[in-house]
Scaffold this motif. Structure first.
Motif, PDB file in Angstrom:
ATOM      1  N   TYR A 346       0.835  -1.120  -0.081  1.00 49.25           N
ATOM      2  CA  TYR A 346       0.043   0.003  -0.008  1.00 49.25           C
ATOM      3  C   TYR A 346       1.022   1.523   0.118  1.00 49.25           C
ATOM      4  O   TYR A 346       0.398   2.362  -0.282  1.00 49.25           O
ATOM      5  CB  TYR A 346      -0.927  -0.133   1.184  1.00 49.25           C
ATOM      6  N   LEU A 347       2.066   1.120   0.308  1.00 49.05           N
ATOM      7  CA  LEU A 347       3.007   2.355   0.174  1.00 49.05           C
ATOM      8  C   LEU A 347       4.221   1.730  -0.643  1.00 49.05           C
ATOM      9  O   LEU A 347       4.482   0.379  -0.627  1.00 49.05           O
ATOM     10  CB  LEU A 347       3.611   2.894   1.468  1.00 49.05           C
ATOM     11  N   ARG A 348       4.903   2.606  -1.487  1.00 46.59           N
ATOM     12  CA  ARG A 348       6.325   2.121  -2.088  1.00 46.59           C
ATOM     13  C   ARG A 348       7.497   3.104  -1.453  1.00 46.59           C
ATOM     14  O   ARG A 348       7.253   4.290  -1.062  1.00 46.59           O
ATOM     15  CB  ARG A 348       6.326   2.309  -3.413  1.00 46.59           C
ATOM     16  N   ASN A 349       8.515   2.434  -1.236  1.00 43.96           N
ATOM     17  CA  ASN A 349       9.866   3.079  -1.131  1.00 43.96           C
ATOM     18  C   ASN A 349      10.662   3.485  -2.036  1.00 43.96           C
ATOM     19  O   ASN A 349      11.075   2.499  -2.969  1.00 43.96           O
ATOM     20  CB  ASN A 349      10.619   2.274  -0.058  1.00 43.96           C
ATOM     21  N   GLU A 350      10.516   4.529  -2.872  1.00 40.64           N
ATOM     22  CA  GLU A 350      11.420   5.095  -4.106  1.00 40.64           C
ATOM     23  C   GLU A 350      12.935   5.106  -3.843  1.00 40.64           C
ATOM     24  O   GLU A 350      13.549   5.332  -4.893  1.00 40.64           O
ATOM     25  CB  GLU A 350      10.735   6.435  -4.481  1.00 40.64           C
ATOM     26  N   GLU A 351      13.324   5.175  -2.553  1.00 46.90           N
ATOM     27  CA  GLU A 351      14.666   5.140  -2.482  1.00 46.90           C
ATOM     28  C   GLU A 351      15.310   3.614  -2.547  1.00 46.90           C
ATOM     29  O   GLU A 351      15.086   2.808  -1.530  1.00 46.90           O
ATOM     30  CB  GLU A 351      15.107   5.681  -1.087  1.00 46.90           C
ATOM     31  N   SER A 352      16.218   3.323  -3.494  1.00 46.23           N
ATOM     32  CA  SER A 352      16.587   1.946  -3.616  1.00 46.23           C
ATOM     33  C   SER A 352      17.879   1.737  -3.217  1.00 46.23           C
ATOM     34  O   SER A 352      18.445   0.601  -3.069  1.00 46.23           O
ATOM     35  CB  SER A 352      16.581   1.702  -4.926  1.00 46.23           C
ATOM     36  N   ARG A 353      18.611   3.093  -2.913  1.00 51.47           N
ATOM     37  CA  ARG A 353      19.954   2.893  -2.419  1.00 51.47           C
ATOM     38  C   ARG A 353      19.916   2.589  -0.832  1.00 51.47           C
ATOM     39  O   ARG A 353      19.256   3.247   0.075  1.00 51.47           O
ATOM     40  CB  ARG A 353      20.822   4.192  -2.385  1.00 51.47           C
ATOM     41  N   PRO A 354      20.898   1.503  -0.488  1.00 50.50           N
ATOM     42  CA  PRO A 354      20.947   1.096   1.025  1.00 50.50           C
ATOM     43  C   PRO A 354      21.435   1.990   1.864  1.00 50.50           C
ATOM     44  O   PRO A 354      22.258   2.767   1.582  1.00 50.50           O
ATOM     45  CB  PRO A 354      21.493  -0.067   0.804  1.00 50.50           C
ATOM     46  N   GLY A 355      20.675   2.099   3.151  1.00 52.80           N
ATOM     47  CA  GLY A 355      21.354   3.202   4.011  1.00 52.80           C
ATOM     48  C   GLY A 355      20.831   4.491   4.106  1.00 52.80           C
ATOM     49  O   GLY A 355      20.909   5.259   4.903  1.00 52.80           O
ATOM     50  N   ARG A 356      19.786   4.894   3.010  1.00 55.72           N
ATOM     51  CA  ARG A 356      19.332   6.047   2.757  1.00 55.72           C
ATOM     52  C   ARG A 356      17.903   6.037   3.389  1.00 55.72           C
ATOM     53  O   ARG A 356      17.163   5.066   3.508  1.00 55.72           O
ATOM     54  CB  ARG A 356      19.255   6.536   1.330  1.00 55.72           C
ATOM     55  N   PRO A 357      17.541   7.130   3.860  1.00 60.74           N
ATOM     56  CA  PRO A 357      16.131   7.528   4.486  1.00 60.74           C
ATOM     57  C   PRO A 357      15.105   7.138   3.281  1.00 60.74           C
ATOM     58  O   PRO A 357      15.194   7.359   2.193  1.00 60.74           O
ATOM     59  CB  PRO A 357      16.013   9.076   4.666  1.00 60.74           C
ATOM     60  N   ALA A 358      14.088   6.314   3.963  1.00 64.61           N
ATOM     61  CA  ALA A 358      12.905   5.988   2.694  1.00 64.61           C
ATOM     62  C   ALA A 358      12.193   7.112   2.197  1.00 64.61           C
ATOM     63  O   ALA A 358      12.147   8.189   2.836  1.00 64.61           O
ATOM     64  CB  ALA A 358      12.002   5.164   3.846  1.00 64.61           C
ATOM     65  N   GLN A 359      12.006   6.816   1.061  1.00 60.86           N
ATOM     66  CA  GLN A 359      11.120   7.891   0.237  1.00 60.86           C
ATOM     67  C   GLN A 359       9.788   7.351   0.050  1.00 60.86           C
ATOM     68  O   GLN A 359       9.778   6.598  -1.061  1.00 60.86           O
ATOM     69  CB  GLN A 359      11.964   8.408  -1.050  1.00 60.86           C
ATOM     70  N   LEU A 360       8.657   7.815   0.657  1.00 56.31           N
ATOM     71  CA  LEU A 360       7.426   7.103   0.609  1.00 56.31           C
ATOM     72  C   LEU A 360       6.506   7.711  -0.438  1.00 56.31           C
ATOM     73  O   LEU A 360       6.273   8.949  -0.504  1.00 56.31           O
ATOM     74  CB  LEU A 360       6.821   6.819   1.861  1.00 56.31           C
ATOM     75  N   THR A 361       5.924   6.642  -1.305  1.00 55.60           N
ATOM     76  CA  THR A 361       4.777   7.434  -2.168  1.00 55.60           C
ATOM     77  C   THR A 361       3.706   6.348  -2.009  1.00 55.60           C
ATOM     78  O   THR A 361       3.993   5.041  -1.404  1.00 55.60           O
ATOM     79  CB  THR A 361       5.211   7.228  -3.581  1.00 55.60           C
ATOM     80  N   LEU A 362       2.611   6.454  -2.720  1.00 51.57           N
ATOM     81  CA  LEU A 362       1.483   5.748  -2.665  1.00 51.57           C
ATOM     82  C   LEU A 362       1.682   4.563  -3.551  1.00 51.57           C
ATOM     83  O   LEU A 362       2.190   4.451  -4.411  1.00 51.57           O
ATOM     84  CB  LEU A 362       0.080   6.496  -2.871  1.00 51.57           C
ATOM     85  N   GLY A 363       1.278   3.214  -2.893  1.00 50.94           N
ATOM     86  CA  GLY A 363       1.284   1.972  -3.840  1.00 50.94           C
ATOM     87  C   GLY A 363      -0.350   1.662  -4.174  1.00 50.94           C
ATOM     88  O   GLY A 363      -1.061   2.552  -4.651  1.00 50.94           O
ATOM     89  N   GLU A 364      -0.573   0.499  -3.839  1.00 51.72           N
ATOM     90  CA  GLU A 364      -1.844  -0.077  -4.199  1.00 51.72           C
ATOM     91  C   GLU A 364      -3.007   0.541  -3.623  1.00 51.72           C
ATOM     92  O   GLU A 364      -2.673   0.991  -2.439  1.00 51.72           O
ATOM     93  CB  GLU A 364      -2.160  -1.677  -4.294  1.00 51.72           C
ATOM     94  N   ASP A 365      -4.036   0.596  -4.027  1.00 52.34           N
ATOM     95  CA  ASP A 365      -5.310   1.331  -3.393  1.00 52.34           C
ATOM     96  C   ASP A 365      -5.717   0.173  -2.299  1.00 52.34           C
ATOM     97  O   ASP A 365      -5.511  -1.010  -2.550  1.00 52.34           O
ATOM     98  CB  ASP A 365      -6.515   1.428  -4.511  1.00 52.34           C
ATOM     99  N   ILE A 366      -5.992   0.874  -1.254  1.00 50.94           N
ATOM    100  CA  ILE A 366      -6.467  -0.117  -0.205  1.00 50.94           C
ATOM    101  C   ILE A 366      -7.702  -0.523  -0.385  1.00 50.94           C
ATOM    102  O   ILE A 366      -8.708   0.074  -0.760  1.00 50.94           O
ATOM    103  CB  ILE A 366      -6.592   0.792   1.269  1.00 50.94           C
ATOM    104  N   PRO A 367      -8.096  -1.647  -0.239  1.00 53.53           N
ATOM    105  CA  PRO A 367      -9.495  -2.511  -0.765  1.00 53.53           C
ATOM    106  C   PRO A 367     -10.491  -2.267   0.372  1.00 53.53           C
ATOM    107  O   PRO A 367     -10.045  -1.780   1.324  1.00 53.53           O
ATOM    108  CB  PRO A 367      -9.221  -3.844  -0.929  1.00 53.53           C
TER     109      PRO A 367
END
Length: 458
Positions: A346-367
């Protein structure tokens, strides 16, 4: 002797309500979780006890919750552990039969070997471990055996544990909301301000005596409506094959707990009632739906909505510290919630580099929220008839009340052609009262959410 001590408690119409009353002043805001734990620990008398994992952030009160509930059981009912070596269960002298292991942190069972042994104990009800020992003519093979069945209660700060363990355990979560923290702070303040009025005594002796009594008598239970419940559960996820056994065993445990007020059939088996099912439904109905993603927990919904608001406000990805501020939580609790929402998609972390702060965006719609277990009202008008020739004692009641619905049993209106069910007459009509068989179950369901992907927040 145990019966004389506990008989008044055993005759109470709802012993779990008595438990909640007894815990007042000792436990704040976790009544449902305490009742589930108590019922699970009572299930140790069955061939397949219901095992539980309590999840939550550090300092969230997981261990305290477990400690408060196990006080209502005799020491013979459980074995408390903080950690154990890989082969400790094999070599320890402590009996495990019809007993619970209480592990106060899942990290104390981190080794693959001990996890495999515990899984085998939970699933097979015993341990058979082949090894060798030195003999006069060289190594001699032999088998170490430990009898079960054995249940497990453990706590963890992890969002999810090993997938093979996750599906064998009923997951409970401690509340991490600011309101819950405020309530706990007030309770601690009251204890310090009025120490003389604080009840620091343990449970009444009748509680331990009740459990001693339950373990000393036969625990065979028949659930007359079990087939009807199973038919009404949508077959939407493989883990339901295990979860439905959890449901039925909790119903059995509730009937065993209330056996003094339950009927028995001609084979002296306790006959579970719709009331037993209704209590289990109220306690774990939502949890079961969350396990297979037919429903989404409140903490996940709140976290996703917080990210949505922040994203709309700033038109960019969202940091954990911002989520914490939006929800008025500490950073570690917000991070744990975000991990859970991300693991469910339901959320996605756009930050792929390890050790870096998460960058959150919306994922799938909550049913939309869906239920898995049929509501008790759908079953309250039907009593399953016994197999022909068996008979049940006592006979079906001529007057029946459940959930505010009053009905009268009329043997002349028995319709044997409808799934072998005896139907209680509808007080408002002339036809047997039968609920819609699968109403509302045509909605799509999500597959088992548990996978073995790496945690993006690690």
């Amino acid at each position: 002797e145990a019966w004389e001590t506990c008989k008044d408690l055993a005759h109470q119409p709802d012993i779990l309500v008595e438990l909640v009353d007894s815990l007042k002043g000792k436990l704040v805001g976790q009544d449902r979780e305490a009742q589930i734990l108590y019922l699970a620990l009572t299930s140790r008398v069955l061939d397949r006890p219901v095992s539980v994992i309590v999840k939550g952030p550090s300092s969230g009160g997981k261990s305290y919750l477990v400690e408060q509930v196990v006080r209502y059981f005799p020491e013979s009912a459980y074995l408390p552990l903080t950690s154990m070596s890989d082969k400790a269960l094999i070599y320890m002298d402590d009996p495990l039969e019809h007993r619970f292991l209480v592990l106060y942190e899942a990290a104390g069972m981190a080794g693959e070997t001990v996890q495999y042994i515990v899984r085998s104990l939970l699933s097979e009800g015993e341990i058979n471990y082949k090894t060798v020992m030195s003999g006069a003519d060289g190594p001699v093979p032999f088998t170490l055996h430990k009898d079960g069945p054995t249940g497990l209660v453990m706590t963890t700060t992890q969002v999810k544990v090993h997938p093979e363990n996750e599906t064998r355990l009923l997951s409970l979560a401690v509340l991490d909301t600011p309101d819950q923290t405020a309530a706990i702070l007030r309770a601690i303040g009251e204890q310090c301000a009025h120490p003389d009025s604080t009840d620091r005594s343990g449970p009444e002796p009748s509680w331990a005596a009740l459990q001693v009594f339950l373990q000393s008598v036969p625990s065979d239970v028949v659930i007359p409506f079990a087939t009807e419940v199973a038919k009404r559960i949508p077959p939407s996820a493989l883990r339901l094959r295990r979860d439905v056994t959890v449901v039925f065993n909790l119903i059995k445990a509730h009937a065993i707990l209330h056996q003094a007020t339950r009927s028995r059939d001609e084979d002296e088996r306790i006959v579970a009632t719709i009331e037993d099912y209704a209590r289990v439904y109220d306690l774990i109905g939502e949890l079961l739906a969350e396990n297979i993603e037919a429903a989404v927990s409140r903490d996940v919904r709140e976290t996703v909505e917080a990210v949505r608001r922040l994203h709309d406000r700033h038109s960019r990805s969202v940091m954990i510290t911002e989520v914490a501020g939006e929800l008025k939580l500490d950073r570690s609790t917000a991070s744990r919630r975000a991990k859970k929402a991300t693991s469910l998609g339901y959320l996605r972390n756009e930050e792929s580099r390890p050790g870096r702060p998460a960058q959150l965006t919306l994922g799938e719609d909550i049913p939309s929220q869906r239920t898995i277990l049929p509501a008790p009202e759908l079953l309250s008008d039907c009593v399953v008839a016994p197999p022909q020739g068996l008979g049940v004692s006592p006979s079906p009641p001529d007057h029946y009340v459940h959930a505010g619905i009053e009905a009268t049993f009329d043997p002349l209106r028995f319709t044997p052609e409808i799934d072998d069910r005896v139907c209680l007459a509808d007080p408002l009509g002339d036809r047997p009262a039968l609920a819609d068989e699968y109403g509302g179950l045509d909605q799509p369901f999500t597959a088992d959410p548990f996978d073995d992907d790496d945690d993006p927040f690690s």
